[in-house]
Design an enzyme around this catalytic site. Structure first.
Site, PDB file in Angstrom:
ATOM      1  N   SER A 133       0.553  -1.077  -0.444  1.00 19.00           N
ATOM      2  CA  SER A 133      -0.424   0.166  -0.171  1.00 19.00           C
ATOM      3  C   SER A 133       1.074   1.487  -0.078  1.00 19.00           C
ATOM      4  O   SER A 133       1.867   1.375   0.812  1.00 19.00           O
ATOM      5  CB  SER A 133      -1.107  -0.132   1.266  1.00 19.00           C
ATOM      6  OG  SER A 133      -1.535   1.605   2.032  1.00 19.00           O
ATOM      7  N   TYR A 146      -2.403  -2.125   9.570  1.00 17.89           N
ATOM      8  CA  TYR A 146      -2.315  -1.968   8.294  1.00 17.89           C
ATOM      9  C   TYR A 146      -0.922  -1.992   7.684  1.00 17.89           C
ATOM     10  O   TYR A 146      -1.305  -2.098   7.007  1.00 17.89           O
ATOM     11  CB  TYR A 146      -3.751  -1.225   7.760  1.00 17.89           C
ATOM     12  CG  TYR A 146      -3.877  -1.456   6.460  1.00 17.89           C
ATOM     13  CD1 TYR A 146      -4.724  -2.561   5.734  1.00 17.89           C
ATOM     14  CD2 TYR A 146      -3.696  -0.362   6.068  1.00 17.89           C
ATOM     15  CE1 TYR A 146      -4.354  -2.791   4.370  1.00 17.89           C
ATOM     16  CE2 TYR A 146      -3.750  -0.737   4.008  1.00 17.89           C
ATOM     17  CZ  TYR A 146      -4.235  -1.659   3.389  1.00 17.89           C
ATOM     18  OH  TYR A 146      -3.877  -2.123   1.935  1.00 17.89           O
TER      19      TYR A 146
END
Ligand SMILES: NC(=O)c1ccc[n+]([C@@H]2O[C@H](COP(=O)([O-])OP(=O)(O)OC[C@H]3O[C@@H](n4cnc5c(N)ncnc54)[C@H](OP(=O)(O)O)[C@@H]3O)[C@@H](O)[C@H]2O)c1
Length: 273
Positions: A133, A146
């Site tokens: 990400s 995350y």
């Protein structure tokens, strides 16, 4: 690399994984679209039928090693399956949330990759593509579980780049920005940290900034084309964005010293005091 041989994608029932599986078949790969629930892949098989390559669906839950059955002849593995979770303040985040996140985003990637490496070596090389990400480049508050799960995969990819290079296995890290999927849509809610009075102002600023990103969303189709372009490009760098926001963020990150880059980001969430 040439678009031939077998490509496996995890989490291909929807979202980016589905798009990448279709794009790999479009370019000519024998694609294995893996997913937790193979029924979710029926329409995908029909959609891929006219494409130059092929596509079949196989069950694979990255948290259940007994379902990891990768084919000989493997040339490309796309570790795409991932989860996102709630975003309370760090001090309010129970270990269970971290464990759940790491189970899929870290240990799932490790197990599938561990099984894939001997097959990629036997094929004389290939591409190991990890979807992380672009958020790991920015000090986003309330995203510790995350972001750190994705950063772990990023570091694993760096080690594997060294370890697997001699076998002709190229490691590629795709760092998406906002892509139009369920995950992105779900992340549009206010972070749970907003319920904590001491963190509410920052959570509100984060949420307001997040609304601005809505105008920069990239379609799954465009992102998937960029991902497969990078898989096929032997000169691609380790880290690649698949959308304009991620490409811009990566360029900015590459262009500045670490601390200067962090300092340029922090005011977006602090109150300036
Ligand atoms: N969309 C974005 O803006 C964005 C941004 C940065 C990074 N990413 C990353 O891109 C990847 C794909 O995300 P997405 O946006 O396409 O998310 P999504 O729409 O939520 O899809 C996630 C996929 O992962 C699968 N999955 C979850 N747990 C799994 C497991 N244990 N085993 C196998 N598959 C599992 C899901 O399967 P089920 O259908 O069975 O749940 C689904 O197919 C993720 O790694 C995500 O972190 C996305």
């Amino acid at each position: 690399m040439d678009a031939e041989g077998i490509a496996v994608v995890t989490g291909a029932g929807r979202g980016i994984g589905r798009g990448v599986a279709l794009e790999l078949a479009r370019r000519g790969f024998e694609t294995v679209a893996t997913m937790r629930d193979p029924d979710a892949g029926a329409a995908l098989v029909n959609e891929a039928a006219p494409l130059p390559g092929s596509l079949r669906v196989q069950r694979l839950d990255v948290t259940d090693p007994s379902t990891v059955d990768l084919p000989p002849g493997l040339r490309v593995l796309v570790n795409n399956a991932g989860v996102e979770a709630e975003h309370p303040a760090f001090e309010d985040t129970p270990l269970a949330v971290w464990r759940r996140m790491y189970e899929t985003n870290v240990f799932g990637v490790i197990e599938v990759t561990r099984r894939a490496i001997p097959l990629l070596r036997a094929s004389g090389g290939g591409v190991l593509c990890n979807v992380t990400s672009s958020s790991i480049l920015a000090p986003v508050p309330f995203y510790g579980p995350y972001r750190s799960s994705k950063a772990a995969v990023s570091a694993i990819g760096e080690s594997l780049r060294a370890e697997l290079g001699p076998f002709g296995i190229r490691v590629l890290e795709i760092m998406p920005g906002p892509i139009a999927t369920d995950m992105f849509e779900n992340s549009g809610r206010p972070p749970e940290a907003i319920q904590h009075p001491d963190y509410r102002p920052m959570a509100e600023r984060y949420h307001a900034g997040r609304q601005g990103i809505e105008a920069m969303i990239t379609s799954v189709e465009d992102a998937s084309r960029a991902i497969v372009d990078a898989i096929l490009d032997d000169d691609a760098p380790l880290r690649v964005g698949c959308d304009p926001l991620a490409v811009g963020l990566l360029d900015a990150w590459r262009g500045q010293p670490d601390e200067a880059f962090l300092q340029s980001m922090l005011p977006a969430w602090s109150d300036g005091s």
